[in-house]
Design a protein around this motif. Structure first.
Motif, PDB file in Angstrom:
ATOM      1  N   SER A  60      38.418  41.663  46.808  1.00  0.00           N
ATOM      2  CA  SER A  60      37.298  41.629  47.758  1.00  0.00           C
ATOM      3  C   SER A  60      37.416  42.828  48.673  1.00  0.00           C
ATOM      4  CB  SER A  60      37.305  40.340  48.580  1.00  0.00           C
ATOM      5  OG  SER A  60      38.404  40.328  49.471  1.00  0.00           O
ATOM      6  N   GLY A  61      36.301  43.197  49.280  1.00  0.00           N
ATOM      7  CA  GLY A  61      36.342  44.276  50.250  1.00  0.00           C
ATOM      8  C   GLY A  61      36.753  43.773  51.617  1.00  0.00           C
ATOM      9  N   LYS A  62      36.309  42.587  51.963  1.00  0.00           N
ATOM     10  CA  LYS A  62      36.532  42.005  53.279  1.00  0.00           C
ATOM     11  C   LYS A  62      37.455  40.803  53.157  1.00  0.00           C
ATOM     12  CE  LYS A  62      33.806  40.085  57.127  1.00  0.00           C
ATOM     13  NZ  LYS A  62      34.432  38.742  57.135  1.00  0.00           N
ATOM     14  N   GLY A  63      38.314  40.622  54.123  1.00  0.00           N
ATOM     15  CA  GLY A  63      39.173  39.450  54.134  1.00  0.00           C
ATOM     16  C   GLY A  63      38.407  38.197  54.529  1.00  0.00           C
ATOM     17  N   GLY A  64      38.911  37.050  54.117  1.00  0.00           N
ATOM     18  CA  GLY A  64      38.313  35.781  54.524  1.00  0.00           C
ATOM     19  C   GLY A  64      37.091  35.353  53.763  1.00  0.00           C
ATOM     20  N   ASP A  70      43.378  44.165  33.373  1.00  0.00           N
ATOM     21  CA  ASP A  70      42.441  44.414  32.280  1.00  0.00           C
ATOM     22  C   ASP A  70      41.004  44.302  32.786  1.00  0.00           C
ATOM     23  OD1 ASP A  70      44.557  44.609  30.386  1.00  0.00           O
ATOM     24  OD2 ASP A  70      44.660  42.410  30.326  1.00  0.00           O
ATOM     25  N   TYR A  71      40.763  43.287  33.610  1.00  0.00           N
ATOM     26  CA  TYR A  71      39.424  43.018  34.140  1.00  0.00           C
ATOM     27  C   TYR A  71      39.566  42.560  35.589  1.00  0.00           C
ATOM     28  CZ  TYR A  71      38.804  42.609  29.083  1.00  0.00           C
ATOM     29  OH  TYR A  71      38.839  42.832  27.732  1.00  0.00           O
ATOM     30  N   SER A  72      38.426  42.384  36.256  1.00  0.00           N
ATOM     31  CA  SER A  72      38.486  41.953  37.648  1.00  0.00           C
ATOM     32  C   SER A  72      37.287  41.078  38.001  1.00  0.00           C
ATOM     33  CB  SER A  72      38.542  43.163  38.594  1.00  0.00           C
ATOM     34  OG  SER A  72      37.410  43.988  38.416  1.00  0.00           O
ATOM     35  N   ILE A  73      37.488  40.284  39.050  1.00  0.00           N
ATOM     36  CA  ILE A  73      36.423  39.464  39.635  1.00  0.00           C
ATOM     37  C   ILE A  73      36.311  39.859  41.102  1.00  0.00           C
ATOM     38  CG2 ILE A  73      35.652  37.144  40.255  1.00  0.00           C
ATOM     39  CD1 ILE A  73      37.205  36.072  37.870  1.00  0.00           C
ATOM     40  N   LEU A  74      35.115  40.214  41.526  1.00  0.00           N
ATOM     41  CA  LEU A  74      34.853  40.584  42.909  1.00  0.00           C
ATOM     42  C   LEU A  74      34.276  39.380  43.639  1.00  0.00           C
ATOM     43  CD1 LEU A  74      34.606  42.836  45.091  1.00  0.00           C
ATOM     44  CD2 LEU A  74      32.330  43.315  44.164  1.00  0.00           C
ATOM     45  N   VAL A  75      34.855  39.054  44.789  1.00  0.00           N
ATOM     46  CA  VAL A  75      34.403  37.910  45.585  1.00  0.00           C
ATOM     47  C   VAL A  75      33.774  38.422  46.871  1.00  0.00           C
ATOM     48  CG1 VAL A  75      35.057  35.715  46.643  1.00  0.00           C
ATOM     49  CG2 VAL A  75      36.335  36.570  44.662  1.00  0.00           C
ATOM     50  N   THR A  76      32.612  37.865  47.208  1.00  0.00           N
ATOM     51  CA  THR A  76      31.961  38.227  48.464  1.00  0.00           C
ATOM     52  C   THR A  76      31.180  37.029  48.982  1.00  0.00           C
ATOM     53  OG1 THR A  76      30.494  39.834  49.547  1.00  0.00           O
ATOM     54  CG2 THR A  76      29.832  39.081  47.382  1.00  0.00           C
ATOM     55  N   THR A  77      30.857  37.062  50.248  1.00  0.00           N
ATOM     56  CA  THR A  77      29.917  36.107  50.822  1.00  0.00           C
ATOM     57  C   THR A  77      28.551  36.799  50.892  1.00  0.00           C
ATOM     58  OG1 THR A  77      30.773  36.813  52.991  1.00  0.00           O
ATOM     59  CG2 THR A  77      31.553  34.699  52.129  1.00  0.00           C
ATOM     60  N   PRO A  78      27.463  36.029  51.002  1.00  0.00           N
ATOM     61  CA  PRO A  78      26.127  36.629  50.916  1.00  0.00           C
ATOM     62  C   PRO A  78      25.620  37.195  52.242  1.00  0.00           C
ATOM     63  CG  PRO A  78      25.918  34.263  51.039  1.00  0.00           C
ATOM     64  CD  PRO A  78      27.392  34.549  51.011  1.00  0.00           C
ATOM     65  N   ASP A  79      26.400  38.117  52.811  1.00  0.00           N
ATOM     66  CA  ASP A  79      25.975  38.748  54.062  1.00  0.00           C
ATOM     67  C   ASP A  79      26.190  40.246  53.957  1.00  0.00           C
ATOM     68  OD1 ASP A  79      28.736  39.448  55.533  1.00  0.00           O
ATOM     69  OD2 ASP A  79      28.935  37.475  54.610  1.00  0.00           O
ATOM     70  N   ASP A  80      25.497  40.992  54.794  1.00  0.00           N
ATOM     71  CA  ASP A  80      25.507  42.455  54.687  1.00  0.00           C
ATOM     72  C   ASP A  80      26.882  43.066  54.938  1.00  0.00           C
ATOM     73  OD1 ASP A  80      22.807  42.764  54.023  1.00  0.00           O
ATOM     74  OD2 ASP A  80      22.188  42.619  56.119  1.00  0.00           O
ATOM     75  N   VAL A  81      27.663  42.485  55.835  1.00  0.00           N
ATOM     76  CA  VAL A  81      28.978  43.044  56.145  1.00  0.00           C
ATOM     77  C   VAL A  81      29.901  42.952  54.929  1.00  0.00           C
ATOM     78  CG1 VAL A  81      31.039  42.811  57.584  1.00  0.00           C
ATOM     79  CG2 VAL A  81      28.769  42.550  58.603  1.00  0.00           C
ATOM     80  N   ALA A  82      30.007  41.762  54.344  1.00  0.00           N
ATOM     81  CA  ALA A  82      30.875  41.569  53.186  1.00  0.00           C
ATOM     82  C   ALA A  82      30.373  42.370  51.993  1.00  0.00           C
ATOM     83  CB  ALA A  82      30.964  40.085  52.834  1.00  0.00           C
ATOM     84  N   MET A  83      29.059  42.458  51.830  1.00  0.00           N
ATOM     85  CA  MET A  83      28.499  43.194  50.697  1.00  0.00           C
ATOM     86  C   MET A  83      28.753  44.696  50.839  1.00  0.00           C
ATOM     87  SD  MET A  83      25.000  40.962  50.347  1.00  0.00           S
ATOM     88  CE  MET A  83      24.121  42.174  49.361  1.00  0.00           C
ATOM     89  N   ARG A  84      28.676  45.204  52.059  1.00  0.00           N
ATOM     90  CA  ARG A  84      28.955  46.630  52.266  1.00  0.00           C
ATOM     91  C   ARG A  84      30.406  46.941  51.898  1.00  0.00           C
ATOM     92  NH1 ARG A  84      28.028  49.426  58.057  1.00  0.00           N
ATOM     93  NH2 ARG A  84      25.846  49.287  57.410  1.00  0.00           N
ATOM     94  N   ASP A  85      31.331  46.055  52.315  1.00  0.00           N
ATOM     95  CA  ASP A  85      32.738  46.262  51.976  1.00  0.00           C
ATOM     96  C   ASP A  85      32.965  46.125  50.468  1.00  0.00           C
ATOM     97  OD1 ASP A  85      33.237  46.655  54.629  1.00  0.00           O
ATOM     98  OD2 ASP A  85      34.124  44.686  54.987  1.00  0.00           O
TER      99      ASP A  85
END
Length: 256
Positions: free
Chosen positions: A9-13, A136-151
């Motif tokens: 993830s880009g952002k913690g939490g 080999d591969y990855s999963i990206l986790v984010t919440t649906p908000d602009d801050v987390a998506m930017r990270d």
């Protein structure tokens, strides 16, 4: 053939550790051997979410320093025989684990399990970069908000720079009521914005917080989050599972 997946993830939490634990449990319940690796050195959390905190004696850095063998540090889950954990050190930092050493550890784990899920540290620092060669591969986790998506976009840029495959996306803590009212991004909108394939979403669910506070997994409960994780696991394994439909609420301009 065994696979190594990096959960990042880009952002913690945003729920990265929760996803690692839950996906590991879901795979083990399908009789697939899975090893969860906590690579967030200095911030050991994965053992708590798997209810294994009282079993930890040795950790990844002990293995990296050759203070113990991998089989000694590797912990078997107390109820799921197909699930194991390699815990992180609470005292180490990213500089204590280089890319070659981690790659050697993952190669050994892939001989023991069909799926190796590594919980990576958030952000773009050295800790994440040292984990990329072994994945080999990855999963990206984010919440649906602009801050987390930017990270998250910064993480995608790093993956592109290192010529790694585009990750699958999991959107966590999605408020379905706000999506229906048009006040929150849908999971598909997040995926389209980031230009990555959507593996699924996990709805906002109080059962998740309650389970974490009890050092348990919500996967043992009959709740919306557990149902969502089962769908994510089935898609992860290549099954076609449609996303639940969230119907948009009609907004009336004239009210009586």
């Amino acid at each position: 053939m065994s696979q190594s997946w990096l959960i990042l993830s880009g952002k913690g939490g945003v729920g990265k550790t929760m996803l690692t634990a839950s996906l590991g449990i879901a795979l083990a319940k399908k009789n697939l051997k899975c090893c969860c690796v906590d690579a967030d050195l200095g911030l050991r959390d994965l053992d708590l979410l798997l209810g294994m905190e009282n079993s930890v004696v040795f950790d990844m850095l002990d293995v990296a320093r050759k203070d113990c063998k991998l089989k000694v540090a590797l912990l078997r889950h107390h109820t799921l025989e197909n699930l194991s954990l390699l815990p992180a050190s609470q005292n180490g930092t990213s500089k204590d684990l280089d890319a070659d050493t981690f790659e050697r550890i993952v190669r050994k784990l892939k001989k023991k399990a069909g799926y190796v899920l590594t919980d990576a540290p958030a952000g773009l620092e050295r800790g994440l970069k040292n984990l990329l060669p072994a994945s080999d591969y990855s999963i990206l986790v984010t919440t649906p908000d602009d801050v987390a998506m930017r990270d998250a976009e910064r993480v995608l840029a790093l993956l592109d720079e290192k010529k790694k495959p585009r990750p699958m996306l999991v959107v966590n803590r999605l408020n379905e009521e706000l999506v229906a009212s048009g006040d929150c991004y849908s999971a598909q909108t997040v995926a389209n914005t980031l230009d990555v394939p959507l593996l699924g979403y996990i709805p906002e669910d109080p059962a998740v917080v309650a389970a974490i506070n009890r050092h348990e997994s919500f996967m043992e409960q009959d709740c919306a989050a557990a149902e969502a994780m089962d769908r994510i696991c089935r898609r992860f394994l290549g099954e076609y599972v449609p996303l639940p439909e969230i119907k948009k609420k009609r907004k009336w301009f004239f009210k009586k």
